[in-house]
Scaffold this motif. Structure first.
Motif, PDB file in Angstrom:
ATOM      1  N   LYS A 187     -92.177  62.379  60.154  1.00  9.50           N
ATOM      2  CA  LYS A 187     -91.831  63.442  59.203  1.00  9.50           C
ATOM      3  C   LYS A 187     -90.644  63.025  58.332  1.00  9.50           C
ATOM      4  O   LYS A 187     -90.650  63.262  57.116  1.00  9.50           O
ATOM      5  CB  LYS A 187     -91.508  64.737  59.956  1.00  9.50           C
ATOM      6  CG  LYS A 187     -92.703  65.426  60.563  1.00  9.50           C
ATOM      7  CD  LYS A 187     -92.422  66.893  60.858  1.00  9.50           C
ATOM      8  CE  LYS A 187     -91.275  67.061  61.799  1.00  9.50           C
ATOM      9  NZ  LYS A 187     -91.024  68.502  62.113  1.00  9.50           N
ATOM     10  N   GLU A 188     -89.635  62.424  58.952  1.00 13.99           N
ATOM     11  CA  GLU A 188     -88.473  61.984  58.187  1.00 13.99           C
ATOM     12  C   GLU A 188     -88.849  60.867  57.214  1.00 13.99           C
ATOM     13  O   GLU A 188     -88.381  60.836  56.067  1.00 13.99           O
ATOM     14  CB  GLU A 188     -87.383  61.506  59.143  1.00 13.99           C
ATOM     15  CG  GLU A 188     -86.091  61.086  58.429  1.00 13.99           C
ATOM     16  CD  GLU A 188     -85.005  60.651  59.389  1.00 13.99           C
ATOM     17  OE1 GLU A 188     -83.907  60.301  58.921  1.00 13.99           O
ATOM     18  OE2 GLU A 188     -85.247  60.646  60.617  1.00 13.99           O
ATOM     19  N   TYR A 189     -89.714  59.955  57.662  1.00 15.31           N
ATOM     20  CA  TYR A 189     -90.154  58.856  56.801  1.00 15.31           C
ATOM     21  C   TYR A 189     -90.919  59.387  55.589  1.00 15.31           C
ATOM     22  O   TYR A 189     -90.725  58.916  54.462  1.00 15.31           O
ATOM     23  CB  TYR A 189     -91.043  57.895  57.602  1.00 15.31           C
ATOM     24  CG  TYR A 189     -91.364  56.610  56.890  1.00 15.31           C
ATOM     25  CD1 TYR A 189     -90.501  55.520  56.966  1.00 15.31           C
ATOM     26  CD2 TYR A 189     -92.524  56.471  56.129  1.00 15.31           C
ATOM     27  CE1 TYR A 189     -90.794  54.328  56.315  1.00 15.31           C
ATOM     28  CE2 TYR A 189     -92.820  55.292  55.474  1.00 15.31           C
ATOM     29  CZ  TYR A 189     -91.958  54.228  55.576  1.00 15.31           C
ATOM     30  OH  TYR A 189     -92.242  53.042  54.915  1.00 15.31           O
ATOM     31  N   ASN A 203     -88.427  61.120  53.186  1.00 14.18           N
ATOM     32  CA  ASN A 203     -87.630  60.118  52.457  1.00 14.18           C
ATOM     33  C   ASN A 203     -88.465  59.419  51.392  1.00 14.18           C
ATOM     34  O   ASN A 203     -87.969  59.116  50.299  1.00 14.18           O
ATOM     35  CB  ASN A 203     -87.061  59.089  53.435  1.00 14.18           C
ATOM     36  CG  ASN A 203     -85.975  59.670  54.325  1.00 14.18           C
ATOM     37  OD1 ASN A 203     -85.380  60.697  54.003  1.00 14.18           O
ATOM     38  ND2 ASN A 203     -85.713  59.029  55.454  1.00 14.18           N
TER      39      ASN A 203
END
Length: 223
Positions: free
Chosen positions: A131-133, A136
């Motif tokens: 999710k963070e990838y 970003n």
């Protein structure tokens, strides 16, 4: 490494069941998961219970080695085995992270549409990373490129922009359990589908899509 280890898995009804493994059986499961992950074109089912047990076992081995005299020859042998297991575990986790980075929209979409009781492809830590990838990546595309483009081009569908895993790629496998009546779909309109039997111990080169369920069940081992 002689004591038995408790491995928490899932039974056929989606519930939890406790499986007792010897350290040798645990290492075998880790190596099987590693080889399958290394050669499968898609991200496979997450094995957090194996990872947790191996980490626990490595810590236990390290603690035991501290108690043994350094002059003992067995220390060097056990140290080599310790480093080998660390390499296999690290390689397994790196391989999974590389696939998450490569196929992140599809990995998250599969997790989103996963039915209740179906095994997850992501551990909680991997899910947070994915999710963070994705966040970003979307932020980077928006700030570097999309905001400078015409309004009608300022949106991008990552599911279409990022290639899917190629499930039609060919893989080598070794049969662990005999399988009958495996349907092989045709590769072109001129061909017909046909059925094959896979004998235990035999090795084959075959499309991944055909044997993906057998990889998940452990009936075949990718090599």
């Amino acid at each position: 490494m002689t004591e038995e280890l408790d491995l928490l898995g899932q039974d056929s009804d989606g519930g939890s069941e406790e499986v007792v493994l010897t350290p040798a059986e645990l290492v075998e499961r880790l190596e099987q998961a590693w080889m399958n992950e290394k050669f499968a074109p898609e991200l496979l089912e997450s094995k957090p219970e194996i990872v947790d047990c191996v980490v626990e076992q490595l810590e236990h081995m390290e603690e035991n080695l501290r108690r043994v005299k350094k002059e003992d020859l067995k220390v060097s042998i056990h140290r080599m085995e310790l480093e080998r297991l660390r390499y296999v575990l690290s390689s397994y986790l790196r391989c999974r992270l590389a696939k998450i980075e490569k196929f992140f929209p599809h990995v998250l979409e599969k997790e989103k549409t996963r039915s209740e009781g179906e095994p997850s492809s992501l551990s909680p830590e991997e899910f947070a990373f994915a999710k963070e990838y994705m966040a970003n990546t979307e932020s980077y595309l928006r700030n570097v490129a999309l905001k400078h483009m015409p309004p009608n081009l300022q949106k991008v569908d990552l599911l279409k922009a990022v290639p899917k895993p190629d499930l039609d790629s060919y893989v080598f496998l070794r049969v662990r359990e005999r399988q009958e009546n495996i349907l092989v779909e045709p590769e072109s309109d001129e061909q017909r589908d046909y059925v094959i039997d896979l004998e235990e111990g035999s090795q084959h080169l075959i499309r991944y899509r055909t044997i993906a369920p057998l990889v998940a069940s452990g009936a075949v081992q990718l090599i």
